[in-house]
Design a protein around this motif. Structure first.
Motif, PDB file in Angstrom:
ATOM      1  N   LYS A  30      39.795   0.480  61.064  1.00 28.99           N
ATOM      2  CA  LYS A  30      40.831   0.040  61.993  1.00 28.99           C
ATOM      3  C   LYS A  30      40.173  -0.233  63.336  1.00 28.99           C
ATOM      4  O   LYS A  30      39.452   0.624  63.858  1.00 28.99           O
ATOM      5  N   ILE A  35      40.754  -2.554  67.215  1.00 29.82           N
ATOM      6  CA  ILE A  35      41.628  -3.369  68.060  1.00 29.82           C
ATOM      7  C   ILE A  35      40.900  -4.670  68.395  1.00 29.82           C
ATOM      8  O   ILE A  35      39.762  -4.652  68.854  1.00 29.82           O
ATOM      9  N   TRP A  73      27.950 -15.513  68.695  1.00 30.03           N
ATOM     10  CA  TRP A  73      28.970 -15.631  69.717  1.00 30.03           C
ATOM     11  C   TRP A  73      29.447 -14.272  70.202  1.00 30.03           C
ATOM     12  O   TRP A  73      29.894 -14.131  71.340  1.00 30.03           O
ATOM     13  N   ALA A  74      29.354 -13.279  69.367  1.00 31.57           N
ATOM     14  CA  ALA A  74      29.813 -11.951  69.762  1.00 31.57           C
ATOM     15  C   ALA A  74      29.008 -11.390  70.936  1.00 31.57           C
ATOM     16  O   ALA A  74      29.517 -10.606  71.718  1.00 31.57           O
ATOM     17  N   LYS A  85      36.132  -4.454  70.181  1.00 28.29           N
ATOM     18  CA  LYS A  85      36.542  -5.367  69.122  1.00 28.29           C
ATOM     19  C   LYS A  85      35.492  -5.623  68.054  1.00 28.29           C
ATOM     20  O   LYS A  85      35.792  -6.205  67.019  1.00 28.29           O
ATOM     21  N   ASN A  86      34.260  -5.241  68.321  1.00 29.21           N
ATOM     22  CA  ASN A  86      33.263  -5.380  67.268  1.00 29.21           C
ATOM     23  C   ASN A  86      32.146  -4.379  67.496  1.00 29.21           C
ATOM     24  O   ASN A  86      32.049  -3.762  68.562  1.00 29.21           O
ATOM     25  N   LEU A  87      31.354  -4.202  66.483  1.00 28.14           N
ATOM     26  CA  LEU A  87      30.152  -3.375  66.593  1.00 28.14           C
ATOM     27  C   LEU A  87      28.955  -4.304  66.458  1.00 28.14           C
ATOM     28  O   LEU A  87      28.129  -4.157  65.562  1.00 28.14           O
ATOM     29  N   ALA A  88      28.898  -5.278  67.355  1.00 27.36           N
ATOM     30  CA  ALA A  88      27.766  -6.199  67.362  1.00 27.36           C
ATOM     31  C   ALA A  88      26.526  -5.499  67.913  1.00 27.36           C
ATOM     32  O   ALA A  88      25.408  -5.949  67.701  1.00 27.36           O
ATOM     33  N   TRP A 108      31.082   2.357  59.133  1.00 29.98           N
ATOM     34  CA  TRP A 108      30.942   1.212  60.027  1.00 29.98           C
ATOM     35  C   TRP A 108      29.558   0.599  59.831  1.00 29.98           C
ATOM     36  O   TRP A 108      29.387  -0.616  59.850  1.00 29.98           O
ATOM     37  N   PHE A 109      28.562   1.466  59.717  1.00 25.50           N
ATOM     38  CA  PHE A 109      27.185   1.027  59.500  1.00 25.50           C
ATOM     39  C   PHE A 109      26.598   1.751  58.286  1.00 25.50           C
ATOM     40  O   PHE A 109      26.875   2.935  58.084  1.00 25.50           O
ATOM     41  N   THR A 145      40.726   4.556  65.326  1.00 30.05           N
ATOM     42  CA  THR A 145      40.773   3.103  65.536  1.00 30.05           C
ATOM     43  C   THR A 145      39.756   2.798  66.633  1.00 30.05           C
ATOM     44  O   THR A 145      39.800   3.402  67.698  1.00 30.05           O
ATOM     45  N   LEU A 146      38.859   1.879  66.358  1.00 28.68           N
ATOM     46  CA  LEU A 146      37.874   1.500  67.373  1.00 28.68           C
ATOM     47  C   LEU A 146      38.550   0.704  68.473  1.00 28.68           C
ATOM     48  O   LEU A 146      39.303  -0.221  68.186  1.00 28.68           O
ATOM     49  N   ARG A 204      32.186  -7.229  79.108  1.00 30.60           N
ATOM     50  CA  ARG A 204      31.878  -8.601  78.717  1.00 30.60           C
ATOM     51  C   ARG A 204      32.554  -9.593  79.654  1.00 30.60           C
ATOM     52  O   ARG A 204      33.700  -9.380  80.094  1.00 30.60           O
TER      53      ARG A 204
END
Lengths: 179, 431
Positions: B193, B195, A93-94, A173-176, A72-73, A169-170, A132
């Motif tokens: 993966k 969501i 925007w994230a 929705k993001n790893l901002a 991921w990183f 599965t994360l 959020r």
């Protein structure tokens, strides 16, 4: 508690002092990230920082590892600075508006290195609550961090971090954000 | 006027007007329509399930999804790749609880039925006591989907009588040759993966038909003065190879960026026209109907070296307003290790769940999905605008097949996507 590899009785006070010092560092780090004080967070990093997070997969427990070459990183100082610069713009925007996060750091385990007085290996658990907008449902991100800290004065710098997210599965929705 | 008996799904379908560039908001996050798509689009189409490099050895398998069902994609002893429902035919237990592994047999954890990875039921515990008169092994074999591979992309379908994979891909094959067939490709590690709370078609459209969003959604690139490397422009081509599939190609004139050491392999695998086009690729985005997408992100300079990778995506519907994104990173197998490492680091920084560009996109898709959910749109169509490029003249001398337009700013492939979609959801014609 850290352990002396030669099984000599550990100086309790010294051990407590070390533990407190490392915990303080990790708690400060969590505060800086929760408060989006990213520049100050960068100051906690050694210039040689290597910051990774392997993608975990679901495998049987017969000795096979659950990670591969995908991450991921996979960051160094330059890429982390770029990520911070991005977080500081008003068009990311994230994170604009920003997430509300609350990081709880616990289960801190410290291993001294017999030949390196100024370096310690640290494992800690992270639970990050992320909310959020007006969503009544929050994301909960759990991970174990495997860190290498080097001494800096009374405190430390982060030399290496491997984040093992407790997710295949994360669910976020993001790893901002940084962990 | 609607016939009194028409359902909301019928009404929504009847209001989709792709040729006019008008698509109603209700196509995206409607639960009944989503169920209808599972019965039509996902039951009939060729669906991407795995890349060949993920299951290279006999016995290798991965568990994936087709529509709302779990499947096992397995490399047989005879070298054939098969896709099976990950469900025991006896009493519906999940056969395989792992993401991947190696086994030529699957033993059900419930009653111990054992299946070989060619589908046959081979073992039934205490068979003589439990079934003294025998057991119907043919009825109880694994349910198999039809599986075919193109350029290392393994697809499966429940439609045993429909077109072959090659027919389904149609003119898109020429472009897939460049994206995934230009060299022997391998997946780095495993797919990420994650969501994303979005309706699946919003993601699909974005990759096939939306070069227009880059400057705004990824505005941070301009703020951080990274735009010299990034293509915010319209220079390139928009291509609809066959309705349902779509792509856009950004063009540069600085020559090929892939490692010199594989250029002979590339030249041998591509036609001269494909080879020349590849040498001009600056970026390449697109997708295969219904929910496979691919991207060669903008070539950028990292430490004095030009680099990019190839990512393929499945927008796997979880429900009408959520997807599980599968994101694979492909790299040229015969390239030097330092190239592969650079490709991986660049991908992680820009795309994937932590990717600085990807993060912006998912934020938009979530918000769009939330907007389209309102019940009012089920009752009264409110149209989204897909009119960009209507009536544009086609480019006649392009080396690749399909409808080709000059410039990347066009939504013709989105219109083509919905035309194709209507064929699946309303096969008798929109009512």
């Amino acid at each position: 508690m850290s352990s002396d590899p030669e099984d000599r009785p550990v100086d309790v006070l010294e051990d407590l002092a070390l533990t407190r010092s490392v915990e303080r560092f990790l708690i400060l780090e969590a505060e800086l990230l929760d408060d989006a004080r990213y520049r100050e967070w960068l100051d906690l990093l050694d210039d040689r920082i290597h910051y990774t997070a392997p993608v975990r997969t679901t495998r049987r427990t017969d000795g096979r590892v659950d990670t591969t070459q995908m991450l991921w990183f996979d960051e160094n100082r330059a890429t982390l600075e770029l990520r911070v610069r991005r977080l500081e713009t008003d068009v990311n925007w994230a994170e604009e508006p920003p997430s509300r996060t609350r990081r709880i750091v616990g289960n801190v385990r410290i291993e001294r290195r017999p030949d390196e007085a100024d370096v310690v290996d640290v494992r800690s658990n992270l639970l990050c609550h992320r909310n959020r907008g007006e969503n009544p449902v929050s994301d909960l991100i759990a991970a174990e961090r495997r860190d290498v800290l080097t001494r800096r004065g009374d405190s430390w710098r982060l030399l290496k971090r491997e984040i093992r997210f407790d997710h295949g599965t994360l669910g976020t929705k993001n790893l901002a954000l940084l962990f | 006027m609607d016939a009194p008996a028409s359902s909301p799904v019928d009404r929504i379908i009847a209001t989709v007007r792709p040729d006019d560039g008008l698509v109603p908001m209700s196509v995206h996050a409607n639960p009944e329509l989503h169920r209808h798509e599972l019965r039509t689009v996902f039951a009939r189409s060729w669906l991407f399930v795995a890349h060949a490099s993920e299951i290279p050895e006999v016995g290798d398998f991965v568990s994936r999804e087709m529509g709302d069902r779990s499947v096992i994609v397995s490399h047989g002893k005879d070298g054939v790749i098969r896709t099976f429902l990950n469900v025991c035919p006896h009493r519906a237990m999940q056969l395989c609880g792992e993401d991947a592994g190696n086994s030529q047999v699957f033993r059900c954890p419930y009653h111990g039925f054992t299946f070989v990875n060619d589908g046959t039921l081979s073992g039934v515990p205490f068979r003589k006591d439990a079934y003294p008169d025998g057991i119907d092994r043919e009825r109880l074999q694994l349910t198999e989907a039809r599986t075919e591979t193109y350029q290392g992309l393994i697809f499966a379908t429940w439609n045993h009588t429909g077109p072959s994979l090659e027919e389904f891909l149609g003119e898109a094959r020429w472009y897939l040759d460049i994206v995934v067939g230009r060299a022997e490709m391998e997946v780095i590690g495993i797919p990420q993966k994650f969501i994303v709370p979005t309706a699946w078609k919003i993601a699909a459209e974005n990759f096939i038909a939306d070069a227009y969003h880059t400057a705004t959604v990824h505005a941070f690139l301009a703020k951080l003065k990274l735009t010299e490397s990034f293509d915010f422009g319209r220079e390139g081509f928009h291509v609809v190879p066959t309705d349902g599939h779509g792509l856009g190609i950004g063009i540069q004139q600085d020559g090929p960026w892939y490692p010199e050491s594989i250029s002979e392999e590339v030249r041998a695998r591509l036609t001269p026209e494909q080879f020349d086009l590849l040498g001009q690729v600056k970026n390449f985005h697109g997708g295969i109907y219904p929910n496979l997408a691919f991207l060669i992100p903008n070539v950028i300079e990292v430490g004095g070296r030009r680099v990019t990778g190839t990512t393929i995506r499945v927008w796997q519907p979880v429900d009408e307003q959520r997807i599980r994104v599968y994101s694979w990173l492909l790299v040229e197998r015969n390239a030097p290790q330092d190239w592969k490492d650079l490709v991986r680091r660049t991908y992680i920084l820009t795309f994937g769940a932590a990717g600085m560009l990807e993060q912006d996109d998912t934020e938009v898709w979530e918000a769009v999905t939330a907007s389209t959910r309102a019940l009012a749109y089920e009752d009264e169509p409110r149209y989204l605008d897909y009119t960009m490029g209507i009536g544009a003249e086609e480019v006649r001398d392009f080396p690749g097949p399909g409808k080709v337009f000059a410039g990347k700013f066009s939504e013709e492939s989105a219109r083509g996507f919905y035309r194709r979609w209507l064929q699946d959801v309303a096969p008798g014609g929109a009512r």
